[in-house]
Design an enzyme around this catalytic site. Structure first.
Site, mmCIF file in Angstrom:
data_model
loop_
_atom_site.group_PDB
_atom_site.id
_atom_site.type_symbol
_atom_site.label_atom_id
_atom_site.label_comp_id
_atom_site.label_asym_id
_atom_site.label_seq_id
_atom_site.Cartn_x
_atom_site.Cartn_y
_atom_site.Cartn_z
ATOM 1 N N HIS A 109 1.119 -0.737 -0.265
ATOM 2 C CA HIS A 109 0.474 0.376 -0.583
ATOM 3 C C HIS A 109 0.767 1.171 0.059
ATOM 4 O O HIS A 109 2.250 1.719 0.458
ATOM 5 C CB HIS A 109 -0.577 0.459 0.868
ATOM 6 C CG HIS A 109 -1.955 1.056 1.299
ATOM 7 N ND1 HIS A 109 -2.506 1.242 0.571
ATOM 8 C CD2 HIS A 109 -1.559 2.338 2.123
ATOM 9 C CE1 HIS A 109 -3.295 2.497 0.469
ATOM 10 N NE2 HIS A 109 -2.822 2.666 1.450
ATOM 11 N N SER A 136 3.948 1.089 3.094
ATOM 12 C CA SER A 136 3.797 -0.212 3.290
ATOM 13 C C SER A 136 3.116 -1.926 3.107
ATOM 14 O O SER A 136 2.225 -1.648 1.818
ATOM 15 C CB SER A 136 2.800 -0.321 4.164
ATOM 16 O OG SER A 136 3.115 1.188 5.161
#
Ligand code: GAR
Length: 210
Positions: A109, A136
């Site tokens: 993400h 992330s």
């Protein structure tokens, strides 16, 4: 070799990074399937070129979200997948389906989660005046972009940055981060044991692997 499937809705540059790492001998994985909810996804063309089996299912062919998700994930399971990687898969997945993949599915993400789950992460980072942005990788749970984060990559945000410049610089980091996490799992360094464990210790803060 760890059997890996990738789900992607778009361009597939993160898939390309995984394939490149594998081809360079840096990733001990077998790519068993690339699946998409979009028949036109670039990721499918990349997979075909790399001789990876592909699957495109159209959500419109299913009466509701759970039916589509069950069908898609039945194909993933049938492929022998041990690790499922969501790389730009832009759908929320049914909670009951996700639960069956606990600890065996990761997502990348483009934000420093828990900041900015969902869409338009670069814009929201700029609007907030953040001096730092990042990407992330987290284990997938029923909560959108909400599962335990295992690793992050960071970039500074400068005064001249735009959504496009942030997206471009961050993508280069994603292309290091995702293969690094998949490699850590394939080598048994990163495991799921009810929680994320790295080298036998619980992951209490996001790792910097790339
Ligand atoms: C990547 O930036 C990925 O982090 C993001 O979509 C892009 C896919 O690019 N994922 C999400 O926003 C998921 N919430 P790609 O198709 O070139 O890999």
């Amino acid at each position: 070799l760890l059997k890996v499937a990738v789900l992607a809705s778009g361009r597939g540059s993160n898939l390309a990074a995984l394939v490149a790492a594998r081809d360079a001998g840096a990733l001990p994985v077998e790519m068993v399937l690339v699946g998409s909810d979009k028949a036109s996804a670039g990721a499918l063309r990349l997979a075909e070129a790399a001789h990876i089996p592909t699957l495109a299912l159209n959500p419109k062919d299913y009466p509701d979200r759970p039916s589509f998700d069950r069908a898609l994930f039945a194909h993933v399971a049938a492929s022998g997948t041990e690790l499922l990687v969501l790389a730009g898969f832009m759908r929320v997945i049914d909670a009951a389906v996700v639960a069956q993949w606990e600890g065996r599915a990761i997502n990348i993400h483009p934000s420093l989660l828990p900041k900015y789950p969902g869409l338009h992460t670069h814009r929201r980072c700029l609007e907030a005046g953040d001096t730092e942005h990042g990407a992330s990788v987290h284990y997938v749970t029923a909560e959108l972009d909400g599962g335990p984060v295992v690793a992050q990559a960071r970039i500074p945000v400068g005064p001249g940055d735009t959504e496009a410049s942030l997206a471009e610089r961050l993508l280069a980091e994603e292309h290091r981060l995702l293969p690094a996490v998949v490699g850590a799992i394939a080598r048994g360094r990163l495991r799921w044991n009810g929680e994320a464990m790295f080298d036998g210790r619980p992951v209490t803060a996001p790792l910097t692997l790339a």
